[in-house]
Enzyme design. Structure first.
Site, PDB file in Angstrom:
ATOM      1  N   ASP A  85       0.813  -1.228   0.000  1.00 32.27           N
ATOM      2  CA  ASP A  85       0.000   0.000   0.000  1.00 32.27           C
ATOM      3  C   ASP A  85       0.844   1.276   0.000  1.00 32.27           C
ATOM      4  OD1 ASP A  85      -2.286  -1.666   0.280  1.00 32.27           O
ATOM      5  OD2 ASP A  85      -1.871  -1.795   2.425  1.00 32.27           O
ATOM      6  N   HIS A 125      -4.458  -2.342  -5.981  1.00 31.93           N
ATOM      7  CA  HIS A 125      -3.906  -1.021  -6.239  1.00 31.93           C
ATOM      8  C   HIS A 125      -5.080  -0.097  -6.465  1.00 31.93           C
ATOM      9  CE1 HIS A 125       0.055  -2.528  -6.803  1.00 31.93           C
ATOM     10  NE2 HIS A 125      -0.288  -3.290  -7.799  1.00 31.93           N
TER      11      HIS A 125
HETATM   12  P1  GDP Z   1      -0.345   0.065  -3.754  1.00 30.97           P
HETATM   13  O1  GDP Z   1      -0.913  -1.257  -3.416  1.00 30.97           O
HETATM   14  O2  GDP Z   1       1.098   0.177  -3.386  1.00 30.97           O
HETATM   15  O3  GDP Z   1      -0.597   0.476  -5.166  1.00 30.97           O
HETATM   16  O4  GDP Z   1      -1.065   1.148  -2.845  1.00 30.97           O
HETATM   17  P2  GDP Z   1      -2.640   1.403  -2.670  1.00 30.97           P
HETATM   18  O5  GDP Z   1      -3.239   1.742  -3.963  1.00 30.97           O
HETATM   19  O6  GDP Z   1      -3.290   0.376  -1.862  1.00 30.97           O
HETATM   20  O7  GDP Z   1      -2.594   2.666  -1.694  1.00 30.97           O
HETATM   21  C1  GDP Z   1      -2.189   3.884  -2.066  1.00 30.97           C
HETATM   22  C2  GDP Z   1      -3.338   4.858  -1.847  1.00 30.97           C
HETATM   23  O8  GDP Z   1      -2.797   6.128  -1.778  1.00 30.97           O
HETATM   24  C3  GDP Z   1      -4.329   4.926  -3.004  1.00 30.97           C
HETATM   25  O9  GDP Z   1      -5.582   5.283  -2.505  1.00 30.97           O
HETATM   26  C4  GDP Z   1      -3.752   6.016  -3.892  1.00 30.97           C
HETATM   27  O10 GDP Z   1      -4.728   6.687  -4.684  1.00 30.97           O
HETATM   28  C5  GDP Z   1      -3.228   6.949  -2.869  1.00 30.97           C
HETATM   29  N1  GDP Z   1      -2.008   7.683  -3.250  1.00 30.97           N
HETATM   30  C6  GDP Z   1      -0.940   7.287  -3.989  1.00 30.97           C
HETATM   31  N2  GDP Z   1      -0.011   8.258  -4.004  1.00 30.97           N
HETATM   32  C7  GDP Z   1      -0.501   9.276  -3.244  1.00 30.97           C
HETATM   33  C8  GDP Z   1       0.009  10.543  -2.834  1.00 30.97           C
HETATM   34  O11 GDP Z   1       1.116  10.934  -3.157  1.00 30.97           O
HETATM   35  N3  GDP Z   1      -0.801  11.286  -2.022  1.00 30.97           N
HETATM   36  C9  GDP Z   1      -2.023  10.887  -1.606  1.00 30.97           C
HETATM   37  N4  GDP Z   1      -2.738  11.679  -0.819  1.00 30.97           N
HETATM   38  N5  GDP Z   1      -2.521   9.694  -1.949  1.00 30.97           N
HETATM   39  C10 GDP Z   1      -1.774   8.904  -2.751  1.00 30.97           C
END
Ligand code: GDP
Length: 433
Positions: A12, A40
């Site tokens: 995440d 994701h």
């Molecule tokens: P992954 O499994 O590594 O892809 O991560 P996730 O998608 O589960 O979690 C990342 C969350 O953070 C998602 O809701 C993204 O839209 C959000 N996100 C990613 N980068 C950023 C950022 O730089 N700032 C903010 N506020 N949210 C972000």
């Protein structure tokens, strides 16, 4: 040119957003491990999507999305995802599924549930997607390869053998209904219909693509600390989350992976059980959870609240090292803008001694965080495009983290959108080249 996008932490970290962003200049995006157990979240022009099986580059019409042999392939889940994105007017994606990928069977999901039930309070906190039973069967050599769906005799014979074995456990261990061979065979015939148009010799396809100079992105799921060898065993996932496994799970030579972009989140979050040294609780944790990510830190697959913590330099340094990081993408930094002071975990105290090297699980259970408190910048940094325009205290936070982890932070993500990214010339990168 092959690049990997992987996580340094517990998952995440925002890998989906970074992969989606880098896909603009990529030709092929490959999932190489894991299954539909983690998700994701991607926000783009078409809307907001939670992907579990499809690679994050699926929204561009110039890319090919590949499910590599290392993936735990849940065929109905894959098809639901394809249908969901097509319904939201995303161009029909080009998808290839490795003929050597293995299939998550309906009974893998049942065994996952039954085993968590049996363990009760000692459960692993599994998402119950069948991942651990799937990989156990793969290595016990009783898994079903996609290619086997197309050989009726092999399939029938294997279904009978597997039912015999599984039914002993179902009857005597779990006291649950037995599997019926004919029913299972019928399900596999349905799976065959669904997957047939996409099946390919993926490693051959990638070999040709590399020779033609294409850009390939390998997209990891979860992060270093969930790796079965190098993570917080046994509270880990069942396939390797490391970039080096990308070579195996996609079927390419290891030396082809030239860039390893490790995604590191500006604070910590984790799901499931296991030691989490910099964890915070109560109101402090609730506030960070509600403000975190894009709309709160809740599981993309299960919706359950994530455990929260301050940034952990010890775990992240280790996480980056095991990935073989060439670049760090430091994400979700905008979220910390509400804090007057930001504690950071800079060491672990284990049995009276302080270390900055991440220990094995038995020692990790005893570790207490050594915290250093940095000043907050108290500003909304979303929308900023240049590193120099970030508040000074925010740059101090980034540079402090970079020094502690020892890997170059070359990208800073300050919001969930593709365009929320700041590129930075890291002194560590210059020293390297
Ligand atoms: P992954 O499994 O590594 O892809 O991560 P996730 O998608 O589960 O979690 C990342 C969350 O953070 C998602 O809701 C993204 O839209 C959000 N996100 C990613 N980068 C950023 C950022 O730089 N700032 C903010 N506020 N949210 C972000």
């Amino acid at each position: 040119m092959v690049k990997a996008v992987v996580g340094a932490n517990w998952g995440d970290e925002g890998k989906g957003k970074i992969t989606d962003m880098l896909s603009e200049k990529a030709d092929i995006i490959v999932r190489f491990q894991g299954g539909a157990n983690a998700g994701h979240t991607i926000v783009n022009n078409y809307g907001k999507f939670a992907l579990h099986t499809l690679p994050s580059g699926v929204f561009y019409d110039h890319t090919t999305s590949v499910i590599g042999n290392g993936v735990a392939l849940n065929i109905p889940a894959l098809f639901n995802e394809i249908n969901e994105i097509c319904e939201k007017d995303v161009p029909t994606p080009k998808i290839l599924v490795s003929d050597r990928a293995q299939i998550v069977m309906p009974y893998h999901i049942l065994f996952d549930q039954y085993e968590e039930e049996r363990l009760g309070g000692k459960s692993f906190g599994s998402t119950k997607s069948g991942i651990a039973p799937f990989y156990s069967d793969k290595y016990a050599k009783i898994g079903f390869q996609v290619s086997e769906l197309f050989d009726e005799e092999t399939l029938k014979d294997k279904v009978e053998r597997v039912c015999e074995l599984k039914n002993v456990l179902l009857e005597h261990m779990y006291h649950k209904p037995k599997l019926q061979a004919e029913e299972l065979l019928a399900t596999l015939h349905e799976y065959r219909e669904m997957v047939a148009p996409y099946v390919a010799d993926v490693s051959l396809f990638l070999d040709k693509a590399m020779k033609a100079g294409k850009t390939i992105l390998l997209e990891g799921q979860l992060g270093t600390l969930k790796d079965p060898d190098h993570g917080i065993y046994p509270m880990v996932t069942s396939s390797s989350t490391l970039a080096s496994y990308g070579a195996i799970g996609a079927g390419i030579p290891p030396y082809e992976i030239k860039e390893i972009i490790t995604v590191v989140k500006a604070y910590s979050s984790a799901v499931g059980a296991g030691a989490f040294v910099s964890e915070i609780f109560g109101d402090e944790a609730n506030e960070l959870r509600m403000r975190g990510g894009d709309g709160g830190e809740f599981g993309a697959t299960t919706g359950r609240p994530r455990r929260m913590g301050w940034f952990d330099c010890v775990a992240s340094k280790y996480g980056c090292r095991l990935q073989g990081t060439t670049d760090v993408a430091f994400t979700v930094l905008d979220v910390l803008g509400y804090l007057d002071e930001i504690p950071v975990c800079i060491g672990y105290e284990v049995d009276g001694a302080v270390t900055t090297d991440f220990p094995v699980t038995v020692k990790l259970e005893k570790a207490k965080p050594v915290l250093k408190v940095l000043e907050g910048w108290k500003e909304d940094i979303r929308g900023i495009k240049e590193y120099e325009q970030l508040p000074e205290k925010c740059r101090t936070y980034i540079e402090f983290v970079e020094e502690q982890i020892g890997y170059p932070i070359t990208m800073i993500s300050n919001g969930p959108k593709r365009s929320d990214i700041i590129y930075r010339n890291s002194p560590l990168k210059k020293a390297e080249s």
